[in-house]
Design an enzyme around this catalytic site. Structure first.
Site, short mmCIF file in Angstrom:
data_model
loop_
_atom_site.label_atom_id
_atom_site.label_comp_id
_atom_site.label_asym_id
_atom_site.label_seq_id
_atom_site.Cartn_x
_atom_site.Cartn_y
_atom_site.Cartn_z
N HIS A 199 -8.33 1.73 -12.63
CA HIS A 199 -8.13 0.83 -11.50
C HIS A 199 -9.39 -0.15 -11.80
O HIS A 199 -10.45 0.17 -11.75
CB HIS A 199 -8.58 1.72 -10.06
CG HIS A 199 -8.73 0.77 -8.94
ND1 HIS A 199 -7.87 -0.41 -8.82
CD2 HIS A 199 -9.41 0.89 -8.13
CE1 HIS A 199 -8.31 -0.91 -7.73
NE2 HIS A 199 -9.49 -0.25 -7.22
N ASN A 210 -10.77 -6.87 -7.57
CA ASN A 210 -10.35 -5.58 -7.24
C ASN A 210 -8.57 -6.13 -6.36
O ASN A 210 -8.79 -6.62 -5.17
CB ASN A 210 -10.74 -4.64 -6.10
CG ASN A 210 -10.35 -3.33 -5.92
OD1 ASN A 210 -8.94 -3.36 -6.06
ND2 ASN A 210 -11.10 -2.77 -5.23
N CYS A 232 -5.67 1.56 -3.27
CA CYS A 232 -5.96 1.11 -4.57
C CYS A 232 -5.28 2.41 -5.57
O CYS A 232 -4.90 2.12 -6.87
CB CYS A 232 -7.30 1.22 -4.80
SG CYS A 232 -7.99 -0.15 -3.87
#
Length: 326
Positions: free
Chosen positions: A253, A283, A120
């Site tokens: 993020h 996500n 990520c």
């Protein structure tokens, strides 16, 4: 001109066609005997929907339209690129890199192309590498893409992870400039924390060995993420000599709304100055920051000359940030 900086010239993004709401996902899971609810997912994560790629879609398939949009927004052609970096955890194949496959789909050859794997945090890692290569004079126009088909790594019998992730791609084109664009970047990792978020599987002898789907210690990730994001944000602000009050937009993020709000609060930034897409995208790992960035630019919220703080945290354990003037 003797450029010493890199600037964002254009952005782009792309999502698969299939949108899966919480209600739809809950019904799918219930058919397999997994119990959860729209309320449970929304309350704990802020996620209301995500997008899933079709079985025949690859990471490079999602990356291509995002890259094309970014190149067009930059006023360039693919032939103008001399560097392609793709941040991904879900490459099309073991090798060659997804960046090389994307390069072919763009119809160009010759420029450097490689992947970066930091889960990520991948887009922040790739952005930092591209910035450094432009500053060093090794590139003038760099395409940086974050792209994932993370749904392929999910165990749909594990409600603590399968509700979190989605697929998508985001891209930026950086160009050499004699005026500052990217002001500072910072990257970190702690491999001793690998087990808190991982996919501990591999390919060996033509077979999958190990556990080929996501494993996560949610509480550990939450604690590590909030602390790491706060520290790395302050690090890049100090390097760039920019105070929190001078930041126009925080683009974190998009993993969990509670983590995002906690980060903004620690930095003293009002939530109104934070770009949020997690409710719609879930996500998307390395794609989440560039997806949010492109959406905010195309909606008109982000304007030229504004200061942006980008940050990410992911498996590895990795984390990073970039402070830039758009």
């Amino acid at each position: 001109m003797n450029p010493n900086f890199s600037r964002v010239l254009g952005t782009g993004s792309h999502l698969p066609a299939r949108r899966v709401s919480n209600v739809q996902l809950v019904a799918q899971l219930a058919a397999d005997g997994v119990e959860t609810s729209d309320e449970w997912i929304t309350e704990r994560t802020g996620i209301q929907a995500r997008y899933f790629a079709e079985s025949g879609q690859s990471t490079s398939d999602l990356a291509l339209p995002a890259a094309q949009a970014a190149i067009a927004a930059a006023g360039l052609a693919a032939e103008d690129l001399d560097l392609i970096i793709v941040a991904t955890t879900t490459p099309d194949m073991v090798f060659p890199s997804t960046a090389c496959l994307l390069q072919a789909k763009l119809g160009v050859a010759g420029c450097a192309a490689f992947d970066v794997q930091a889960v990520c945090s991948g887009f922040l890692y790739a952005l930092s590498v591209a910035d450094a290569m432009i500053r060093a004079g090794q590139a003038r126009h760099a395409l940086v893409v974050g792209a994932e088909v993370f749904s392929r790594l999910l165990d749909f019998k594990d409600r603590t992870t399968c509700v979190l992730f989605g697929d998508g791609a985001g891209a930026v084109v950086l160009g050499a400039s004699d005026t500052p664009g990217i002001l500072a970047t910072a990257l970190h990792a702690d491999g001793a924390q690998a087990e808190v978020l991982c996919v501990p599987g591999t390919v060996q002898g033509g077979h999958v060995v190990g556990h080929p789907v996501v494993r996560m210690d949610g509480q550990a990730v939450f604690k590590l993420a909030v602390t790491a994001l706060d520290k790395v944000a302050r690090e890049v602000m100090e390097r760039a000599q920019v105070a929190a009050g001078q930041i126009d937009w925080l683009i974190p993020h998009q993993a969990n709304l509670r983590i995002m709000k906690g980060t903004a609060k620690k930095l003293g930034l009002p939530e109104e100055r934070m770009i949020v897409t997690v409710h719609e995208h879930g996500n998307t790992s390395a794609a989440s920051v560039p997806l949010a960035l492109d959406g905010a630019i195309r909606s008109g919220r982000i304007q030229r000359g504004q200061k942006l703080l980008l940050e990410g945290v992911g498996g590895g354990f990795t984390w990073g940030a970039a402070l830039l003037t758009y």
